[in-house]
Design an enzyme around this catalytic site. Sequence first.
Site, PDB file in Angstrom:
ATOM      1  CG  ASN A  90      71.535  84.150 -77.311  1.00  0.00           C
ATOM      2  OD1 ASN A  90      71.053  83.012 -77.421  1.00  0.00           O
ATOM      3  ND2 ASN A  90      70.823  85.244 -77.493  1.00  0.00           N
ATOM      4  CD  GLU A 126      67.236  90.351 -73.543  1.00  0.00           C
ATOM      5  OE1 GLU A 126      67.325  91.067 -74.566  1.00  0.00           O
ATOM      6  OE2 GLU A 126      66.574  89.299 -73.503  1.00  0.00           O
ATOM      7  NE  ARG A 178      67.657  84.731 -74.681  1.00  0.00           N
ATOM      8  CZ  ARG A 178      66.961  84.598 -75.798  1.00  0.00           C
ATOM      9  NH1 ARG A 178      67.567  84.309 -76.930  1.00  0.00           N
ATOM     10  NH2 ARG A 178      65.661  84.765 -75.795  1.00  0.00           N
ATOM     11  NE  ARG A 183      57.517  85.277 -82.132  1.00  0.00           N
ATOM     12  CZ  ARG A 183      58.368  85.553 -81.143  1.00  0.00           C
ATOM     13  NH1 ARG A 183      57.947  85.622 -79.909  1.00  0.00           N
ATOM     14  NH2 ARG A 183      59.634  85.741 -81.410  1.00  0.00           N
ATOM     15  CG  HIS A 194      61.013  89.289 -74.114  1.00  0.00           C
ATOM     16  ND1 HIS A 194      59.850  89.676 -74.730  1.00  0.00           N
ATOM     17  CD2 HIS A 194      61.840  88.889 -75.103  1.00  0.00           C
ATOM     18  CE1 HIS A 194      59.946  89.502 -76.039  1.00  0.00           C
ATOM     19  NE2 HIS A 194      61.151  89.028 -76.291  1.00  0.00           N
TER      20      HIS A 194
END
Length: 402
Positions: free
Chosen positions: A8, A386, A92, A242, A181
């Site tokens: 990643n 993941e 990823r 956020r 996601h």
Amino acid sequence: MMKVLVINAGSSSLKYQLYNMEDESVLASGRVERIGMDSSIVTHEPVDKPEVRTVDEILDHVSAVKKVLAALMHPEYGALKSMDEIQAVGHRVVHGGEVFKSSVLVTNEVKLEIRNLFDLAPLHNPAHMMGILAVETNMPNIPQVVVFDTAFHQTMPETSYLYPIPKVLYRRHKVRRYGFHGTSHQYVSEQAAEFLGAPLESLKIVSCHIGNGASCTAIKDGKSFDTSMGMTPLEGLMMGTRSGDLDPAIVPYVMNKEELTLNEVNSMLNKHSGMLAISGISSDMREVQEAIADGDRNAKLAFDMYTYRMRKYIGAYAAAMNGIDTLIFTAGVGENSAVLRKAVCEGLTFLGLELDETRNAERSKHARYISTDSSRIKVLVVPTNEELLIARDTYRIVQATV
Ligand code: AMP
């Protein structure tokens, strides 16, 4: 062979896991931080030995991958004798646009398509590309696979992914909902079906990935039907920093009143909003919960807004699918915060949801029930992984091409 390296790559960091696909075990993992700065840190974590930290000058991703390989092949704390033991590398990639509906083998064409998506994910895709090129330089003969955060959501119908704005913006600039996601929502929904012993296609699932970033997905017929993040990961739930959903008219209004530039307003909504803004304390759920325990009113307000907005999404998605039978909590907050799960579930009893408080308070690394046996909706905590899904996709695709 049968070993897969998962990477990643961020703009100044690179995380990695080495899997043995025979039994899907992790052989080693680690991360390189501060790439491009004068003192980069490599943290290598072998499974059965203490972690090793080294400080070095690592000016780019090519050198970072070289260091990772050196750590993986180190005679004392490594996990490999030679690089040839790595069968494939899986990356990823945040944005796959409308082009990538599943994971694919990296080819020149694929690299070009990822480049074409730089505009849609300017912070992420260029960094992923540096990771892909760095692996290519260091391991020229090893196949690479890319796994996209958006791919799982490509099954959404038009009614879910289009915004009610002039259609020319979709045609010209691909303005639409992509969702993120996806790897996590796919992984936990598959795990949940396995845990429940029911075909995934038969379930109506709302999966809540609640970490620093947070999103809810409605999963129907085994496919993503709608998801709360939009063209970018800013839409939807209130998050650590956020804002999530707000009246779009606020943006020009505030820009005008506060004389903000585009960059400033973007940074305000992405980095200085959410739980951090309302609590005035932190974007970190643990710290917010500690402040609540100390009686802090703003922390309580932030937590209440956060869970209220989650509950509204779950209700909306139950309506979107004309029903819900499975609710999943995952990621940092979803897996660890019993208080958050309780706050969300408490307002959903009208759906026939009954939380079992003892089960909710327990901890486990495995998928588990937190609803009562008689609850009409099964509520599960499913730890996400993941990296494992990336390793599986990579292995599957490479096996199929040899
Ligand atoms: P993630 O982005 O999935 O790594 O999740 C990070 C978030 O999980 C942070 O806000 C952490 O505060 C939160 N988190 C991790 N452990 C706990 C815990 N035990 N209780 C509450 N929140 C937690």
